[in-house]
Scaffold this motif. Structure first.
Motif, mmCIF file in Angstrom:
data_model
loop_
_atom_site.group_PDB
_atom_site.id
_atom_site.type_symbol
_atom_site.label_atom_id
_atom_site.label_comp_id
_atom_site.label_asym_id
_atom_site.label_seq_id
_atom_site.Cartn_x
_atom_site.Cartn_y
_atom_site.Cartn_z
ATOM 1 N N PHE A 167 -24.894 45.926 -66.067
ATOM 2 C CA PHE A 167 -25.411 45.237 -64.895
ATOM 3 C C PHE A 167 -24.303 45.105 -63.853
ATOM 4 N N ASP A 168 -24.621 45.461 -62.623
ATOM 5 C CA ASP A 168 -23.659 45.376 -61.539
ATOM 6 C C ASP A 168 -23.925 44.147 -60.673
ATOM 7 N N HIS A 169 -22.872 43.675 -60.005
ATOM 8 C CA HIS A 169 -23.056 42.674 -58.967
ATOM 9 C C HIS A 169 -23.852 43.292 -57.816
ATOM 10 N N PRO A 170 -24.596 42.491 -57.071
ATOM 11 C CA PRO A 170 -25.222 43.021 -55.857
ATOM 12 C C PRO A 170 -24.158 43.615 -54.940
ATOM 13 N N PHE A 171 -24.488 44.736 -54.339
ATOM 14 C CA PHE A 171 -23.495 45.434 -53.510
ATOM 15 C C PHE A 171 -23.342 44.750 -52.163
ATOM 16 N N ARG A 172 -22.074 44.584 -51.755
ATOM 17 C CA ARG A 172 -21.746 44.051 -50.434
ATOM 18 C C ARG A 172 -20.608 44.913 -49.895
ATOM 19 N N PRO A 173 -20.833 45.685 -48.819
ATOM 20 C CA PRO A 173 -19.784 46.572 -48.327
ATOM 21 C C PRO A 173 -18.604 45.822 -47.744
ATOM 22 N N HIS A 174 -17.468 46.476 -47.672
ATOM 23 C CA HIS A 174 -16.266 45.889 -47.090
ATOM 24 C C HIS A 174 -16.539 45.546 -45.627
ATOM 25 N N SER A 175 -15.993 44.412 -45.183
ATOM 26 C CA SER A 175 -16.285 43.924 -43.835
ATOM 27 C C SER A 175 -15.798 44.876 -42.753
ATOM 28 N N ALA A 176 -14.672 45.559 -42.963
ATOM 29 C CA ALA A 176 -14.189 46.518 -41.960
ATOM 30 C C ALA A 176 -15.173 47.662 -41.808
ATOM 31 N N TYR A 177 -15.747 48.114 -42.904
ATOM 32 C CA TYR A 177 -16.754 49.172 -42.858
ATOM 33 C C TYR A 177 -17.992 48.693 -42.091
ATOM 34 N N VAL A 178 -18.439 47.483 -42.371
ATOM 35 C CA VAL A 178 -19.595 46.933 -41.662
ATOM 36 C C VAL A 178 -19.299 46.852 -40.166
ATOM 37 N N HIS A 179 -18.112 46.387 -39.825
ATOM 38 C CA HIS A 179 -17.745 46.215 -38.420
ATOM 39 C C HIS A 179 -17.779 47.525 -37.662
ATOM 40 N N LEU A 180 -17.462 48.638 -38.326
ATOM 41 C CA LEU A 180 -17.384 49.931 -37.667
ATOM 42 C C LEU A 180 -18.680 50.725 -37.746
ATOM 43 N N THR A 181 -19.680 50.222 -38.466
ATOM 44 C CA THR A 181 -20.954 50.931 -38.598
ATOM 45 C C THR A 181 -22.152 50.101 -38.162
ATOM 46 N N ALA A 182 -22.035 48.758 -38.210
ATOM 47 C CA ALA A 182 -23.163 47.844 -37.967
ATOM 48 C C ALA A 182 -24.240 48.001 -39.032
ATOM 49 N N GLU A 183 -23.863 48.470 -40.222
ATOM 50 C CA GLU A 183 -24.812 48.571 -41.323
ATOM 51 C C GLU A 183 -25.360 47.190 -41.665
ATOM 52 N N GLU A 184 -26.574 47.164 -42.204
ATOM 53 C CA GLU A 184 -27.226 45.896 -42.470
ATOM 54 C C GLU A 184 -27.720 45.811 -43.909
ATOM 55 N N GLY A 185 -27.599 44.621 -44.452
ATOM 56 C CA GLY A 185 -28.251 44.164 -45.666
ATOM 57 C C GLY A 185 -28.392 45.159 -46.772
ATOM 58 N N SER A 186 -29.604 45.225 -47.341
ATOM 59 C CA SER A 186 -29.835 46.051 -48.518
ATOM 60 C C SER A 186 -29.883 47.534 -48.192
ATOM 61 N N SER A 187 -29.776 47.914 -46.918
ATOM 62 C CA SER A 187 -29.699 49.337 -46.570
ATOM 63 C C SER A 187 -28.324 49.920 -46.869
ATOM 64 N N ALA A 188 -27.313 49.078 -47.044
ATOM 65 C CA ALA A 188 -25.956 49.553 -47.299
ATOM 66 C C ALA A 188 -25.902 50.316 -48.615
ATOM 67 N N VAL A 189 -25.240 51.460 -48.596
ATOM 68 C CA VAL A 189 -25.188 52.350 -49.758
ATOM 69 C C VAL A 189 -23.785 52.338 -50.356
ATOM 70 N N PRO A 190 -23.655 52.033 -51.636
ATOM 71 C CA PRO A 190 -22.326 52.050 -52.271
ATOM 72 C C PRO A 190 -21.660 53.412 -52.154
ATOM 73 N N ASP A 191 -20.330 53.395 -52.115
ATOM 74 C CA ASP A 191 -19.505 54.602 -52.131
ATOM 75 C C ASP A 191 -19.607 55.419 -50.843
ATOM 76 N N SER A 192 -20.063 54.811 -49.763
ATOM 77 C CA SER A 192 -20.042 55.491 -48.474
ATOM 78 C C SER A 192 -18.618 55.464 -47.927
ATOM 79 N N VAL A 193 -18.275 56.451 -47.121
ATOM 80 C CA VAL A 193 -16.920 56.551 -46.575
ATOM 81 C C VAL A 193 -17.003 57.017 -45.127
ATOM 82 N N LEU A 194 -16.386 56.271 -44.235
ATOM 83 C CA LEU A 194 -16.320 56.619 -42.820
ATOM 84 C C LEU A 194 -14.995 57.333 -42.569
ATOM 85 N N VAL A 195 -15.072 58.543 -42.027
ATOM 86 C CA VAL A 195 -13.873 59.359 -41.807
ATOM 87 C C VAL A 195 -13.738 59.686 -40.317
ATOM 88 N N PHE A 196 -12.581 59.334 -39.752
ATOM 89 C CA PHE A 196 -12.224 59.684 -38.384
ATOM 90 C C PHE A 196 -11.336 60.923 -38.443
#
Length: 482
Positions: A76-105
């Protein structure tokens, strides 16, 4: 769990799920369920933040993972909550957030091409990863629910999107690379560390969040409104809580229900501290009774679907009326908070509101003849009253309850308030139940009052002004809801 029709219950999910060749009974017969996703409300603001990152690190690759699932126990896993820096740079929301995503510049010319590498929907065609849908309990959509398609994610977030499986190619090449470390083990292993450069990235991403834009302030305002509603819910349930052996749990559950109904989750574990438990700054066991005649310290916050959180505290007389001693302590903390609030303005030093609040606390305790055991004329002023009020009087607020913690001292704790800063003011007094330096009547009383503020061009606005603060107002409010 008993077997039904020859199938084991989901409690057996920790066992490997048998793969079926070419999808087996799951192959074929699936409707096309692709959707058109409108841009998320915060996407345009996130694009501006990505531009700021690009401008700060020209010619360098920047890698910001969302983080992944963390095991709670066994399978059993904890509910997923993305890192705040990732959220800040994507504006991702709530349960739509997908674990193991990576933003690359990726540097290109004088700018960057930004790509989000994420998991696509679970395939049904029996090709590569074809058994994920039913065979992977962590990521298969049969187990965890529908994800967006890659085009849907691109439309929602306004960014180029590619499959997570393509990430390896994106991390190749001899390009100076900075990584938000310790969020994605694969990325950490693939990109050699550069401690100083990586640390500078953490600082920049934290400081980028210090001044909130108009959209962020709106999200915080909504999170605080929902938090206020949760406090109303709790007051309405206090009488029932007094009938229960673990009434603090009832209070906790009452607020938590509001958080899930009105937002995404809790901004932090709810503190529902009755009686002497209020003297424990982070009391989260919440396993004690709630008794008439005692105080209840409730410190709680709703995290909105956008992941921005409120953070409020009220100390309430359980039976609706403060005793004379309780009111004396409450009024002193209220006066200290009022002094701290009065010090909030652009251009003021960040620490001014704490200094103002502590000056009132110190004068009040002196008037009561209270100084910690062993205090003398040589005791540093900053240490004089820490026995009774050990922590600071507030913090920045945003995507994290204690937001922007990676910022440098000169931009935060030793910095200057600016329009767009959002912070709490929360002085308190905590007289431990076994503290022989205070009169017996004070022992076991803990009081904290906390509100959330946004700094404006000419002062500060209280986001939580709908929640009563003055002792008389608190009593009247509680009487109306009982």
């Amino acid at each position: 769990m008993k077997e039904r029709n020859g199938l084991r219950g989901t409690s057996e999910a920790h066992r490997d799920v048998p793969a079926t060749e070419n999808g087996g009974p799951f192959r074929g017969g699936w409707a096309d369920t692709a959707l058109k996703s409108p841009p998320l409300p915060g996407a345009a603001y996130a694009a501006k933040r990505r531009s700021a990152v690009s401008e700060r690190f020209p010619g360098e690759r920047i890698v910001v993972p969302s983080g992944g699932l963390k095991v709670r126990s066994n399978d059993f896993d904890h509910p997923f909550r993305p890192h705040s820096a990732y959220v800040h740079l994507t504006a991702e929301e709530g349960s739509s957030a997908v674990p193991d995503s990576v933003l690359v510049f990726e540097p290109t010319g004088g700018s960057h091409a930004v790509t989000l590498f994420t998991r696509p929907r679970s395939p049904r065609d029996g090709g590569p990863n074809g058994t994920e849908f039913h065979g992977d309990r962590r990521y298969g959509e049969f187990w965890t629910g529908r994800r967006r398609t890659l085009p849907e994610t691109a439309d929602a977030l306004g960014v180029e999107v590619a499959a997570r499986d393509d990430l390896d190619r994106a991390l190749r090449g001899n390009i100076p690379t900075r990584v938000l470390r310790f969020e994605d083990p694969y990325v950490d292993a693939r990109v050699p560390p550069s401690p100083q450069a990586d640390a500078e990235l953490v600082v920049f991403l934290s400081e980028l969040r210090l001044v909130k834009d108009a959209w962020e302030i709106g999200q915080l305002d909504g999170a605080v409104d929902c938090t206020v509603a949760g406090f109303h819910d709790v007051v309405g349930e206090l009488r029932h809580a007094t009938r229960l052996e673990r009434g603090e749990r009832w209070i906790e559950g009452t607020f938590n229900r509001r958080a899930r109904l009105g937002g995404h989750a809790l901004g932090f574990d709810t503190i529902a501290a009755a009686g002497a438990h209020a003297c424990v700054l982070h009391w989260m066991r919440n396993d004690g009774p709630v008794r008439d005649g005692d105080l209840l310290l409730l410190d709680a916050g709703v995290e909105a679907d956008s992941f921005y959180t409120g953070d409020l505290t009220r100390t309430l007389p359980v039976d609706g009326r403060f005793t004379d001693t309780q009111r004396r302590v409450y009024d002193l903390v209220h006066a200290a908070q009022s002094a701290g609030i009065a010090a909030l303005r652009p251009g003021a030093r960040y620490g001014d509101f704490h200094t103002a609040a502590m000056r009132v606390i110190a004068e009040g305790l002196d008037a009561w003849g209270l100084r910690p055991y062993g205090a003398s004329a040589a005791t540093a002023e900053s240490d004089l009253y820490r026995r009774y009020t050990v922590c600071g009087s507030g913090h920045m607020l945003g995507l994290d309850c204690h937001d922007c913690a990676g910022a440098r001292g000169e931009t935060y704790l030793d910095g200057v308030l600016e329009a767009g800063h959002v912070l709490t003011v929360e002085p308190g007094l905590y007289f431990q139940p076994d503290d022989l330096t205070v009169p017996e009547e004070l022992r076991g009383i803990g009081v904290r009052i906390e509100d959330d503020f946004v700094i404006t061009d000419d002062g500060a606005v209280c986001l939580s002004s709908e929640l009563p603060r003055d002792a008389d107002e608190v009593e009247a409010w509680m009487a109306a809801l009982r």
